[in-house]
Design a protein around this motif. Structure first.
Motif, PDB file in Angstrom:
ATOM      1  N   VAL A 233       0.881  -1.181   0.000  1.00  0.00           N
ATOM      2  CA  VAL A 233       0.000   0.000   0.000  1.00  0.00           C
ATOM      3  C   VAL A 233       0.914   1.225   0.000  1.00  0.00           C
ATOM      4  O   VAL A 233       1.632   1.473   0.969  1.00  0.00           O
ATOM      5  CB  VAL A 233      -0.936   0.000   1.228  1.00  0.00           C
ATOM      6  CG1 VAL A 233      -1.814   1.256   1.223  1.00  0.00           C
ATOM      7  CG2 VAL A 233      -1.815  -1.251   1.236  1.00  0.00           C
ATOM      8  N   SER A 234       0.899   1.963  -1.114  1.00  0.00           N
ATOM      9  CA  SER A 234       1.862   3.061  -1.251  1.00  0.00           C
ATOM     10  C   SER A 234       1.184   4.322  -1.760  1.00  0.00           C
ATOM     11  O   SER A 234       0.040   4.280  -2.228  1.00  0.00           O
ATOM     12  CB  SER A 234       2.982   2.653  -2.211  1.00  0.00           C
ATOM     13  OG  SER A 234       2.447   2.344  -3.479  1.00  0.00           O
ATOM     14  N   LEU A 235       1.894   5.417  -1.661  1.00  0.00           N
ATOM     15  CA  LEU A 235       1.388   6.663  -2.228  1.00  0.00           C
ATOM     16  C   LEU A 235       1.185   6.474  -3.729  1.00  0.00           C
ATOM     17  O   LEU A 235       1.956   5.746  -4.376  1.00  0.00           O
ATOM     18  CB  LEU A 235       2.376   7.807  -1.975  1.00  0.00           C
ATOM     19  CG  LEU A 235       2.405   8.331  -0.542  1.00  0.00           C
ATOM     20  CD1 LEU A 235       3.619   9.210  -0.316  1.00  0.00           C
ATOM     21  CD2 LEU A 235       1.127   9.106  -0.221  1.00  0.00           C
ATOM     22  N   VAL A 236       0.162   7.120  -4.256  1.00  0.00           N
ATOM     23  CA  VAL A 236      -0.234   6.881  -5.645  1.00  0.00           C
ATOM     24  C   VAL A 236       0.927   7.045  -6.632  1.00  0.00           C
ATOM     25  O   VAL A 236       1.099   6.241  -7.553  1.00  0.00           O
ATOM     26  CB  VAL A 236      -1.470   7.741  -6.014  1.00  0.00           C
ATOM     27  CG1 VAL A 236      -1.189   9.222  -5.926  1.00  0.00           C
ATOM     28  CG2 VAL A 236      -1.996   7.391  -7.386  1.00  0.00           C
ATOM     29  N   ALA A 237       1.772   8.039  -6.428  1.00  0.00           N
ATOM     30  CA  ALA A 237       2.866   8.297  -7.374  1.00  0.00           C
ATOM     31  C   ALA A 237       4.016   7.306  -7.203  1.00  0.00           C
ATOM     32  O   ALA A 237       4.883   7.200  -8.076  1.00  0.00           O
ATOM     33  CB  ALA A 237       3.381   9.717  -7.212  1.00  0.00           C
TER      34      ALA A 237
END
Length: 265
Positions: A233-237
């Motif tokens: 689960v990561s930041l969109v960019a």
């Protein structure tokens, strides 16, 4: 495809606001007014919509390379090219895609969503995301649930609060899918600007649209029991930028959203 409901222009609709953020023409003054109010709270609203879309493209490319040939996309929105089926069929021409949305304006554009490669197939179901049984039943006429399916929930779950059964909804949609299927989620968060997020939620609530801005950990709960694909689960960019289409964000601005892709064992 079912029914032609009248378009409700008395309150904003997320699909039409998203269209406005992306520079589209399929929105109404009520959508633009709300979108502009949200821009006052977060000036990166347009970049957020573009980043979401770019993530969907990267995730679909990755899934296609991983061998996925079937996609169920819920909360499709108004078609902006390239759409999911175009990316999927670019990777593998025989890919099958079923789109679902609940705004009649998306139904009007279904023809654009249904332009498939000759080898593949695309279909559109007019249904609310909170009708998982109906969606599964209809999608099963096009998709083979004995083979892997990618369930795509892009910018959808933050409009489904826990009390409306967000987790049960995801479980019901995943239940009939074969082992080796995938769940793809992008989700706005309030983690980085709690005050602005509360104002945004109040703005949505006043217009009759629920907003559930979950934290990274809360978004991670949707993937319980699944195997997260790196980088989790990561930041969109930050989700696999090497797959292309990373949207430049002015200054050192942060797109307040988390994304993830996970495999059903």
């Amino acid at each position: 495809m079912t029914g032609h409901d009248p378009i409700d222009t008395s309150k904003p609709h997320p699909a039409r606001m998203y269209d406005w953020f992306l520079g589209g023409k399929d929105n109404y003054p009520v959508d633009e007014e709300m979108a502009r109010q949200l821009l006052e709270l977060n000036p990166l609203g347009r970049e957020m919509a573009k980043c979401n879309r770019a993530f969907m493209h990267r995730a679909t490319r990755w899934l296609g390379a991983a061998g996925v040939r079937q996609y169920l996309d819920i909360g499709t929105g108004i078609p902006t090219e390239p759409n999911l089926h175009q990316i999927a069929q670019e990777v593998a021409a025989d890919s099958r895609v079923v789109y679902t949305d609940n705004d009649p304006i998306v139904l009007r554009h279904a023809e654009a969503l249904l332009r498939s490669s000759p080898e593949g197939l695309t279909d559109y179901i007019q249904a609310d995301a909170r009708e998982p049984d109906r969606i599964v039943e209809q999608a099963g006429k096009v998709l083979d649930f004995d083979k892997p399916v990618a369930l795509s929930l892009i910018a959808l779950l933050h409009f489904v609060p826990d009390e409306d059964g967000a987790h049960e909804l995801v479980r019901k949609l995943l239940a009939p899918l074969a082992s080796g299927s995938y769940l793809v989620i992008s989700h706005t968060t309030g983690e980085f600007d709690p005050e602005g997020s509360e104002k945004a939620a109040a703005l949505y609530k006043a217009k009759g649209v629920p907003l559930a801005l979950r934290s990274r950990d809360e978004i991670g709960q949707f993937f319980e029991g699944l195997e997260l694909v790196d980088p989790g689960v990561s930041l969109v960019a930050e989700w696999r930028p090497e797959l292309g289409e990373v949207v430049p964000v002015p200054g050192d601005g942060l797109i307040a959203g988390f994304v993830g892709v996970a495999r059903k064992p």
